[in-house]
Design a protein around this motif. Structure first.
Motif, PDB file in Angstrom:
ATOM      1  N   LEU A  48       0.846  -1.186   0.000  1.00 44.32           N
ATOM      2  CA  LEU A  48       0.000   0.000   0.000  1.00 44.32           C
ATOM      3  C   LEU A  48       0.886   1.242   0.000  1.00 44.32           C
ATOM      4  O   LEU A  48       1.681   1.456   0.916  1.00 44.32           O
ATOM      5  N   LEU A  49       0.724   2.053  -1.030  1.00 41.45           N
ATOM      6  CA  LEU A  49       1.575   3.220  -1.236  1.00 41.45           C
ATOM      7  C   LEU A  49       1.149   4.378  -0.345  1.00 41.45           C
ATOM      8  O   LEU A  49      -0.006   4.447   0.102  1.00 41.45           O
ATOM      9  N   PRO A  50       2.055   5.326  -0.087  1.00 45.70           N
ATOM     10  CA  PRO A  50       1.643   6.545   0.611  1.00 45.70           C
ATOM     11  C   PRO A  50       0.566   7.273  -0.197  1.00 45.70           C
ATOM     12  O   PRO A  50       0.490   7.137  -1.421  1.00 45.70           O
ATOM     13  N   ARG A  51      -0.241   8.078   0.475  1.00 41.39           N
ATOM     14  CA  ARG A  51      -1.362   8.744  -0.198  1.00 41.39           C
ATOM     15  C   ARG A  51      -0.915  10.074  -0.809  1.00 41.39           C
ATOM     16  O   ARG A  51      -1.465  11.139  -0.504  1.00 41.39           O
ATOM     17  N   PHE A  52       0.080   9.974  -1.677  1.00 40.66           N
ATOM     18  CA  PHE A  52       0.604  11.140  -2.367  1.00 40.66           C
ATOM     19  C   PHE A  52      -0.067  11.274  -3.733  1.00 40.66           C
ATOM     20  O   PHE A  52      -0.829  10.419  -4.164  1.00 40.66           O
ATOM     21  N   GLY A  53       0.261  12.363  -4.428  1.00 37.93           N
ATOM     22  CA  GLY A  53      -0.298  12.599  -5.738  1.00 37.93           C
ATOM     23  C   GLY A  53       0.281  11.697  -6.805  1.00 37.93           C
ATOM     24  O   GLY A  53       1.310  11.026  -6.615  1.00 37.93           O
ATOM     25  N   ARG A  54      -0.385  11.704  -7.963  1.00 43.25           N
ATOM     26  CA  ARG A  54      -0.027  10.815  -9.077  1.00 43.25           C
ATOM     27  C   ARG A  54       1.425  10.987  -9.508  1.00 43.25           C
ATOM     28  O   ARG A  54       2.160  10.013  -9.667  1.00 43.25           O
ATOM     29  N   LYS A  55       1.863  12.222  -9.693  1.00 48.01           N
ATOM     30  CA  LYS A  55       3.218  12.462 -10.196  1.00 48.01           C
ATOM     31  C   LYS A  55       4.267  11.961  -9.213  1.00 48.01           C
ATOM     32  O   LYS A  55       5.276  11.362  -9.617  1.00 48.01           O
ATOM     33  N   LEU A 102       3.990   9.533  -6.952  1.00 44.87           N
ATOM     34  CA  LEU A 102       4.012   8.073  -6.924  1.00 44.87           C
ATOM     35  C   LEU A 102       4.632   7.500  -8.193  1.00 44.87           C
ATOM     36  O   LEU A 102       5.465   6.586  -8.130  1.00 44.87           O
ATOM     37  N   GLU A 103       4.250   8.050  -9.335  1.00 45.81           N
ATOM     38  CA  GLU A 103       4.752   7.508 -10.595  1.00 45.81           C
ATOM     39  C   GLU A 103       6.207   7.883 -10.849  1.00 45.81           C
ATOM     40  O   GLU A 103       6.903   7.200 -11.609  1.00 45.81           O
ATOM     41  N   ILE A 159       6.429   3.978  -7.376  1.00 47.54           N
ATOM     42  CA  ILE A 159       5.948   2.838  -8.157  1.00 47.54           C
ATOM     43  C   ILE A 159       7.078   2.153  -8.932  1.00 47.54           C
ATOM     44  O   ILE A 159       7.231   0.922  -8.843  1.00 47.54           O
ATOM     45  N   PRO A 160       7.906   2.880  -9.691  1.00 46.38           N
ATOM     46  CA  PRO A 160       8.976   2.166 -10.410  1.00 46.38           C
ATOM     47  C   PRO A 160       9.981   1.486  -9.489  1.00 46.38           C
ATOM     48  O   PRO A 160      10.444   0.375  -9.779  1.00 46.38           O
ATOM     49  N   ALA A 196       4.468  -8.132  -5.277  1.00 45.57           N
ATOM     50  CA  ALA A 196       3.158  -7.777  -4.746  1.00 45.57           C
ATOM     51  C   ALA A 196       2.466  -6.736  -5.622  1.00 45.57           C
ATOM     52  O   ALA A 196       3.112  -5.984  -6.363  1.00 45.57           O
ATOM     53  N   ASP A 197       1.137  -6.690  -5.523  1.00 44.30           N
ATOM     54  CA  ASP A 197       0.376  -5.638  -6.177  1.00 44.30           C
ATOM     55  C   ASP A 197       0.650  -4.316  -5.466  1.00 44.30           C
ATOM     56  O   ASP A 197       0.585  -4.238  -4.232  1.00 44.30           O
ATOM     57  N   LEU A 198       0.940  -3.272  -6.231  1.00 47.64           N
ATOM     58  CA  LEU A 198       1.138  -1.933  -5.679  1.00 47.64           C
ATOM     59  C   LEU A 198      -0.203  -1.216  -5.723  1.00 47.64           C
ATOM     60  O   LEU A 198      -0.805  -1.076  -6.795  1.00 47.64           O
ATOM     61  N   VAL A 199      -0.670  -0.748  -4.576  1.00 49.76           N
ATOM     62  CA  VAL A 199      -2.024  -0.222  -4.470  1.00 49.76           C
ATOM     63  C   VAL A 199      -1.979   1.251  -4.068  1.00 49.76           C
ATOM     64  O   VAL A 199      -1.414   1.609  -3.028  1.00 49.76           O
ATOM     65  N   ASP A 200      -2.603   2.104  -4.891  1.00 49.84           N
ATOM     66  CA  ASP A 200      -2.765   3.520  -4.565  1.00 49.84           C
ATOM     67  C   ASP A 200      -4.065   3.658  -3.779  1.00 49.84           C
ATOM     68  O   ASP A 200      -5.147   3.786  -4.364  1.00 49.84           O
ATOM     69  N   VAL A 201      -3.963   3.640  -2.460  1.00 52.37           N
ATOM     70  CA  VAL A 201      -5.154   3.676  -1.609  1.00 52.37           C
ATOM     71  C   VAL A 201      -5.657   5.094  -1.378  1.00 52.37           C
ATOM     72  O   VAL A 201      -6.715   5.295  -0.786  1.00 52.37           O
TER      73      VAL A 201
END
Length: 355
Positions: free
Chosen positions: A275-282, A284-285, A289-290, A298-303
């Protein structure tokens, strides 16, 4: 933290206000540009119109205790973490929450580790509960569980804070969270804490200080919290390469340390979700994520797509998602990440116990 006796999470709750602050309206009002709205990626954020940050935390605590079937008077420890103003200038919100839930025998603590505060609170409560449970075992043999409560609460209201424009790459949502923890793990405890790792880079504290002089009171220098201004100043003086390098090293390092403490390999098939931190799209990407996709199966989940960044509450809100949504099967593992100014990065390793 690799707690012994083991620590479990008995219940979790998140309170999000019903009202939403829409990104489209923020663009129309000139609070951010269309490009910034795209980079953040949230269509709307929860925004409290009436509840204070500690009241949202207390409401979440009431619900978590109800789900755990634990009375406030059974709590040994209450720890509250926050990022932004709690409603009074010189006051302890941790004691307020303990009072609200009837935890009159507990010791309340407050944690201010900015966005990583919720993770730090879990670490501190878990370590304290394990120590207290160990003391009981040594003194009188195995006994009843030792209970703790971890909460967070943040309300990013104006005029002092603009949830869309006070920071780069992050939209801030209001809400309260609560976890009920116990040591040792019980026969029906849904999640066991296998390990927690935290790494820090204190040399980056200036990114949220810039060249500003120390003020006499909050917002003496600016009428609104402006992390963009301090970050621009830091990057102008130091460049961005150093932060990018430390951020990448810390994401990788905290992952490796957490897995090592939990006795897991990165490719272990039991690790089902991260479960990723609840940051913005840019944000995280651009890094999270990379970097994690290279190392985890594991599945990387933008919660955080529907909540935004919950201040100190990202980690406990992630735990609540594991308990309320797509639950782990027995033996499966999840990693829950958070990070915050300072800078600090944490990774919590949770497992659904085998029955």
């Amino acid at each position: 933290m690799t707690p012994s006796p083991a620590v479990g999470i008995e219940a979790a709750a998140v309170l999000l206000p019903e009202h939403r602050d829409r990104a489209e309206a923020a663009v129309e009002a000139g609070r951010m540009t269309p490009r910034q709205a795209h980079e953040v990626g949230h269509r709307e954020l929860p925004a409290s119109r009436d509840l204070s940050a500690p009241d949202m935390a207390a409401a979440a605590a009431d619900e978590a205790l109800r789900r755990a079937r634990v009375d406030g008077k059974e709590l040994d420890t209450v720890c509250h973490a926050w990022m932004y103003y709690q409603g009074h200038d010189l006051w302890s919100p941790a004691h307020y929450i303990a009072h609200r839930v009837g935890a009159h025998r507990a010791v309340p603590f407050g944690v201010q580790q900015v966005c990583n505060g919720g993770a730090a609170a879990i670490d501190l409560v878990g370590a304290r509960l394990a120590a207290r449970a160990g003391e009981r075992d040594r003194e009188a043999g195995a006994g009843a569980a030792v209970w703790g409560l971890s909460t967070t609460g943040d309300r990013f209201s104006g005029p002092g804070f603009d949830r869309w424009a006070s920071d780069y790459g992050v939209g801030y949502g209001d809400g309260g969270t609560a976890l009920v923890l116990r040591s040792p793990v019980g026969p029906q405890t849904p999640l066991a804490v296998l390990a927690m790792a935290t790494v820090a880079a204190p040399e980056l504290e200036a990114m949220h200080r810039g060249s500003d002089a120390f003020a006499e009171a909050a917002r003496d220098l600016r009428p609104r919290v402006d992390m963009r201004a301090t970050k621009r100043d830091y990057l102008r003086r130091h460049g961005g390469e150093g932060f990018a390098r430390v951020n990448e090293e810390s994401i990788v390092g905290v992952t490796e340390e957490a897995l090592q403490r939990a006795g897991l390999e990165a490719a272990d098939g039991r690790i089902r979700r991260a479960l990723l931190p609840r940051f913005g799209r840019k944000t995280l990407e651009g890094s999270w994520i990379p970097l994690l996709r290279e190392r985890l199966r594991a599945d990387l989940v933008d919660v955080g797509a529907d909540t935004g960044h919950l201040g100190a509450g990202d980690t406990p809100a992630g735990v609540a998602d594991l308990l309320e949504g797509d639950r782990l099967e027995p033996g499966e593992v999840a990693l829950v990440y958070s990070a915050g100014a300072g800078f600090t990065w944490s990774c919590l390793v949770l497992q659904a116990p085998q029955r």
